[in-house]
Design an enzyme around this catalytic site. Sequence first.
Site, PDB file in Angstrom:
ATOM      1  N   GLY A  82       4.796  -2.970   1.546  1.00 38.38           N
ATOM      2  CA  GLY A  82       4.021  -4.061   2.141  1.00 38.38           C
ATOM      3  C   GLY A  82       4.026  -3.905   3.646  1.00 38.38           C
ATOM      4  CB  CYS A 129       8.076   1.271   1.309  1.00 35.05           C
ATOM      5  SG  CYS A 129       7.742   1.293   3.070  1.00 35.05           S
ATOM      6  CE1 TYR A 130       8.920  -6.777   3.936  1.00 32.06           C
ATOM      7  CE2 TYR A 130       8.608  -7.283   1.607  1.00 32.06           C
ATOM      8  CZ  TYR A 130       8.903  -7.698   2.894  1.00 32.06           C
ATOM      9  OH  TYR A 130       9.168  -9.016   3.141  1.00 32.06           O
ATOM     10  CG  HIS A 182       5.074   4.832  -0.045  1.00 29.86           C
ATOM     11  ND1 HIS A 182       4.670   3.585  -0.437  1.00 29.86           N
ATOM     12  CD2 HIS A 182       5.486   4.703   1.239  1.00 29.86           C
ATOM     13  CE1 HIS A 182       4.808   2.734   0.567  1.00 29.86           C
ATOM     14  NE2 HIS A 182       5.304   3.390   1.600  1.00 29.86           N
ATOM     15  CD  GLU A 230       3.577   4.130  -3.797  1.00 32.13           C
ATOM     16  OE1 GLU A 230       4.706   4.638  -3.934  1.00 32.13           O
ATOM     17  OE2 GLU A 230       3.321   3.247  -2.950  1.00 32.13           O
ATOM     18  CG  ASP A 257     -17.690  -0.711 -14.673  1.00 34.60           C
ATOM     19  OD1 ASP A 257     -17.180   0.327 -15.118  1.00 34.60           O
ATOM     20  OD2 ASP A 257     -17.680  -1.014 -13.472  1.00 34.60           O
ATOM     21  CE  LYS A 286     -17.059   3.000 -12.544  1.00 36.11           C
ATOM     22  NZ  LYS A 286     -17.776   1.744 -12.272  1.00 36.11           N
TER      23      LYS A 286
END
Length: 551
Positions: A58, A85-86, A174, A176, A232, A386
């Site tokens: 964050g 992280c945060y 991170h 991710e 979609d 998506k």
Amino acid sequence: MQNKTPNPVVVVDFGAQYAQLIARRVRDLGVYSEVVPYDVDVGALGAKRPKALILSGGPASVYAEDAPGLNPGLLELGVPVLGFCYGMQAMAVALGGEVPQTDVGEYGPTRLECAAEAGSALLTGTPERQKVWMSHRDSVGTLPKGFVCTASTATTPIAAMEDPERRLYATQFHPEVAHTTHGQEMLSNFLFKICRITPNWKIDDLAAQMIAALKERIGGARVICGLSGGVDSSVVAALLSRAIGDKLTCVFVDHGMLRKDEGKAVSEVFGKQFDVDFVYVHAEERYLDLLAGVSEPEQKRHLIGTEFWKVFFDEAAKLEQRTGDKIKYLAQGTIYPDTIESGSAAGGTNAVGSKKAATIKSHHNLIPFPEGVHFNLIEPLRLLFKDEVRRLGLTLGLPPELVWRQPFPGPGLAVRIIGDITAERLDMLREADAIVREEIDAYNDKLAEESGRRDAPGSVWQYFAVLPAELRSVGVMGDERTYQNPIIVRAVESQDAMTADWAKLDACQDPEFSFSRILSRISTRIVGEVSGVNRVIYDITSKPPGTIEWE
Ligand code: XMP
């Protein structure tokens, strides 16, 4: 989503850019994941029976007055917790550790040294020295009781920590993001070795569950499906047609801001090939009048979104007369990233729902209903990304050319004309856009042919033309001075529109499809074929800091 989803791994969002990305990475490993705000009600979260929590990063400093704090109740749910992280700093502070303020930040790729002797369960199987991605200023200075330090970098002595007893883990970097080379292995260690989760999230199994859930919810009622012709809403229409058959009516609204030949193509597919009740609404004039003189992007989006609801409401009334059925349901193709970027201001329908979530853009289908209009919304794709929707489309047997269509925003060319929208400017943009699409379609087709797949690395995800506000430049054509408009070409590579990079157009082997030749063709054709344009510009901004659309 109306179907029964597995117990989630919950990502607690502290206002990170990439909370959704963490959820995606978890889903990529076959485990269902959801994002909740940091101030979520702990009881409500417990009721979801999460299998684990991941605390996101964050932008705040743990010292800031309004810093989002970690509710200690989250650490008492009895499930393993991983902080990034945060999220690591908030965990440390909540458990009695210290996060001293320093003046030294660490940004970008960084070399991590793992403490082999610590025997980290999270880092197990990854190299002792490895590349990770950092983006922070503060960091943990004193470990909370029970924790050991499992890795460090030159600037951050405590770059990872864990307390195996309480099953609490954290990294300052991170995992991710793709730049952390072994990030996905760390996540996999957490989910499978530490949490012992069995992967059971498979898109291919979802279709049958979703159809059954839709049948149960709708019963014998008639449903209107707002169809744009994109993947979609087409997937929603396919699910509904399996669930309720001829009780489905697809409504396509031509608001006059569609791409060249779009209306024709959609009627061809849905009015002819698919056996559904299909209504084509000509609302071109209604929208042009509505948008006359409006140039502020959010105002455009709100007007267009509100008008969509009104058009659907009018069509529902006509349909009630024609069929004798009462219409209370409206289905649409809202997907997960739409709800996230619209922020909570867009009618309070934001999936993340945190008071801190910023509104980047209000997506047309998340604008609140105007007075006098109401539908019960059916949004079966609301929790999907998506690429998951595309996989679902293929499972449902939709034609590949439809499944792989590039995304097109509901407000259409209105958000690609900066400033005022007029019929003349729409025509100019439509012609230029058709050329951009033709040339980049050819590049994508060539790449698919060379690589044997539609989503090969280097393929272009979204590509279009933008017409800037009254901006003209001097040119010379056939010995004459010109003073005309530029066209901006935007083409990006992305996976889910949450992040994107400008397209390098360099993945084809055939030299006819090199970056320079494609852009030369686009430029020559636009200036030669579209009257009123004398200059072509290529946008080389990634997202962030830009966004994909210009408005
Ligand atoms: P941005 O411009 O925010 O766009 O990077 C991310 C993706 O969302 C699409 N987009 C929309 N799609 N209704 C939609 O259906 C909207 O109001 C809307 N606004 C943006 C955009 O085309 C890109 O794929």
